[in-house]
Design a protein around this motif. Structure first.
Motif: not given
Length: 607
Positions: A447-458, A489-502
């Motif tokens: 499921l891919v929705t209009q609102d990108s539902i992501l969580f406050n985690d890496t 790949k250009d983020l400071p910690k790559g896939i371990e980067t926290n993306i913040g609330d939502s």
């Protein structure tokens, strides 16, 4: 108390701690009384009233327990004097200190054991509430305030925890303190103790009148807490809109109205609750004053009671006041706790409208087709879909287009069983989806929705929602397919980067590509794309569209589209209006018809 009894079942796993608490409370009450009684021999020594006894007294039965205790005390003191111990008082002091030490030791143990019980009940209750929150269908939360649900899981459960402690004290420790104290008082003077029994019912009636309306006002307070938490949750979620429209005063006004109502209700509740303790203390002092007058007559006039016995008796009578006050407080706490328990149980006992059938099968693959057969559906009163039919063969891409409110997103909600159809059936490989387990049905879908539902985690943890045991290499492959690896790949910690609330540390296009990567990692045979590009700018849309096309290769897809440029290569395009199909065909066929689809394309090209 029915609600509270239902909550008590959560204590079952911790019954060992409950029994240890009860045993500790029994000893606490026993030594609490003995601590007061142990003052009697010390006072006797101080007043010089100890009778000399050289022969050890014999036990003749419970009826003569008082006389036996006095005689044995006198015998003990006499023996110490014979042994040459001049200061008998030191033994009396040690006795008093020992009993108070044991009283407080068992008091601590009682609280020690009940801590595990209280916190265990709190943990299990919150776990069940959270599981129920996830289990309930999406429709439940379209009718309820989210803040109210949060209030029930936090404030109401906390209120139950405090009340749970109070009810154990009410049932075990405080009544035992009163019973042991009254037992000792009866041994000292049965006549004087009758005065206590005269005032206890009077106190009980007054306290019950005070606490009668506590539950009603407690309900109001807890409901209002849910309202202001909802306003707070909506404010944090819509802060950009509030600031953008200069609507701070509007929302501040709503919040202040809510806190104003909470202020009034909480004042009434707390004032009535606070009245219970001073009222019980005053009634206790009235009892003590009466005992002082009548007991003084017995000591000074009638000479039927020794002064030291009377002093111990008064200490025991005053000792009753503390547990009596605790009982009155516990009673009001239970009223509040029962109101909280009802609100918690309302969620726990809510039957989910969408359940697995008793004989539901687990379907692990998608072989032939999805068939939506003559379905009709309404959220409330008006039909959103009417006699709708759709065949989605394996490997095909079917697009749904139409004006807002035509029923496109409703189809996504129905095939995933977020809602159930009112009429007709939806089947996969000839099996009605109601006859499959919800877990296996949704396991077949991405499921891919209009609102990108992501969580406050890496990024890593957000991707693992698609496949919990995915390796880092699989995650990177999914990110590449979704055109997301170029920025990850250009983020400071790559896939371990926290993306913040939502995921708000990322742009809209980046968030959407992560959502696509999550669906790619799941690797389902059937993909549901609900207006996945409608909220993006042109450049982001191109990147996301490329990602979607990569993802849809060799997959069956249902695409709900707002931007028609994104679905031109679909195998079949369904045009909806007011819940019904008005046109169907490929992009080229529908353009040639110059009907509704043609008009929609023209409108968007002009825009």
């Amino acid at each position: 108390m029915t609600s509270f009894r239902k909550i008590l079942r959560y204590a079952a796993p911790y019954k060992t701690y409950a029994w240890l608490n009860v045993v500790s409370n029994i000893f606490y009450a026993l030594f609490g009384t003995l601590a007061m009684v142990s003052l009697f021999p010390m006072l006797s020594v101080l007043f010089g009233d100890t009778e000399k006894l050289f022969v050890e007294p014999k036990w003749t039965g419970i009826t003569n327990a008082k006389d036996y205790a006095e005689q044995y005390l006198n015998y003990f003191v006499t023996q110490k004097e014979i042994e040459g111990v001049d200061d008998v008082l030191i033994f009396m002091v040690i006795l008093v200190v020992a009993t108070f030490l044991l009283k407080n030791l068992f008091g601590y143990l009682a609280m020690f054991f009940i801590t595990f019980l209280r916190n265990g009940v709190l943990k299990d209750l919150r776990n069940d509430l959270y599981d129920k929150t996830i289990d309930l269908p999406v429709s439940f939360y379209s009718e309820k305030r989210k803040g109210d649900t949060i209030a029930r899981i936090t404030n109401d459960v906390q209120e139950i925890q405090h009340s749970f402690l109070s009810i154990l004290e009410l049932i075990v420790r405080e009544p035992l303190m009163i019973l042991f104290a009254i037992g000792a008082m009866l041994l000292i003077s049965a006549k004087l103790t009758l005065f206590v029994f005269i005032f206890i019912p009077v106190s009980g009636i007054i306290i019950s009148v005070i606490s009668k309306s506590l539950k009603k006002h407690s309900d109001k307070v807890q409901q209002e807490q849910g309202v202001f938490l909802s306003i707070l949750e909506e404010t944090l979620g819509g802060l950009k809109i509030i600031k953008g429209f200069n609507a701070e005063k509007i929302f501040s006004g709503k919040f202040r109205e809510s806190t104003g109502r909470l202020f009034k209700s909480a004042n009434i509740l707390l004032n009535r609750q606070n009245l219970a303790s001073p009222a019980s203390e005053f009634l206790g002092i009235v009892t003590i004053a009466t005992l002082l007058w009548y007991g003084g007559q017995m000591v000074l006039v009638e000479k039927s009671l020794e002064p030291e016995a009377f002093l111990v008796y008064m200490a025991l009578a005053y000792q009753i006041l503390t547990p009596a006050k605790a009982i009155s407080k516990a009673n009001s706490s239970i009223k509040r706790g029962n109101a909280a328990a009802e609100r918690v149980l309302e969620i726990l006992e809510t039957e989910s409208a969408i359940k697995d059938a008793p004989d539901a099968i687990t379907k692990s693959d998608f072989k032939e087709e999805m068939f939506i057969n003559n379905i009709s559906f309404k959220y409330e009163d008006e039909w959103v879909l009417k006699d709708f039919n759709l065949q989605v063969p394996k490997g095909s891409t079917v697009a749904l287009v139409g004006q807002s409110g035509s029923g496109k997103s409703t189809i996504a909600n129905l095939v995933t069983r977020f809602y159930d159809v009112n009429k007709g059936t939806i089947s996969i490989d000839g099996i009605d989806i109601k006859n499959m387990t919800q877990k296996s049905l949704r396991g077949l879908m991405g499921l891919v929705t209009q609102d990108s539902i992501l969580f406050n985690d890496t990024i890593k943890e957000n991707l693992k929602i698609g496949k919990i045991d995915a390796s880092e290499a699989e995650m990177i492959d999914a990110l590449k397919i979704a055109n997301a690896w170029e920025f990850v790949k250009d983020l400071p910690k790559g896939i371990e980067t926290n993306i913040g609330d939502s995921g708000n540390k990322l742009s809209g296009g980046q968030k959407q590509r992560l959502s696509i990567a999550r669906a790619v990692l799941k690797n389902p045979p059937l993909m549901i794309l609900d207006e996945a590009t409608s909220a993006l700018d042109t450049e982001s849309e191109r990147l996301v569209q490329d990602a979607l096309e990569n993802m849809m290769k060799n997959r069956t897809s249902i695409v709900i589209a707002h931007r028609l440029s994104t679905i031109q290569s679909a195998d079949s395009i369904i045009v909806l209006s007011k819940g019904q199909i008005i046109e169907q065909g490929t992009h080229a066929e529908l353009i040639d018809k110059k009907g509704s689809y043609y008009n929609l394309v023209e409108m968007q090209s002009l825009a």
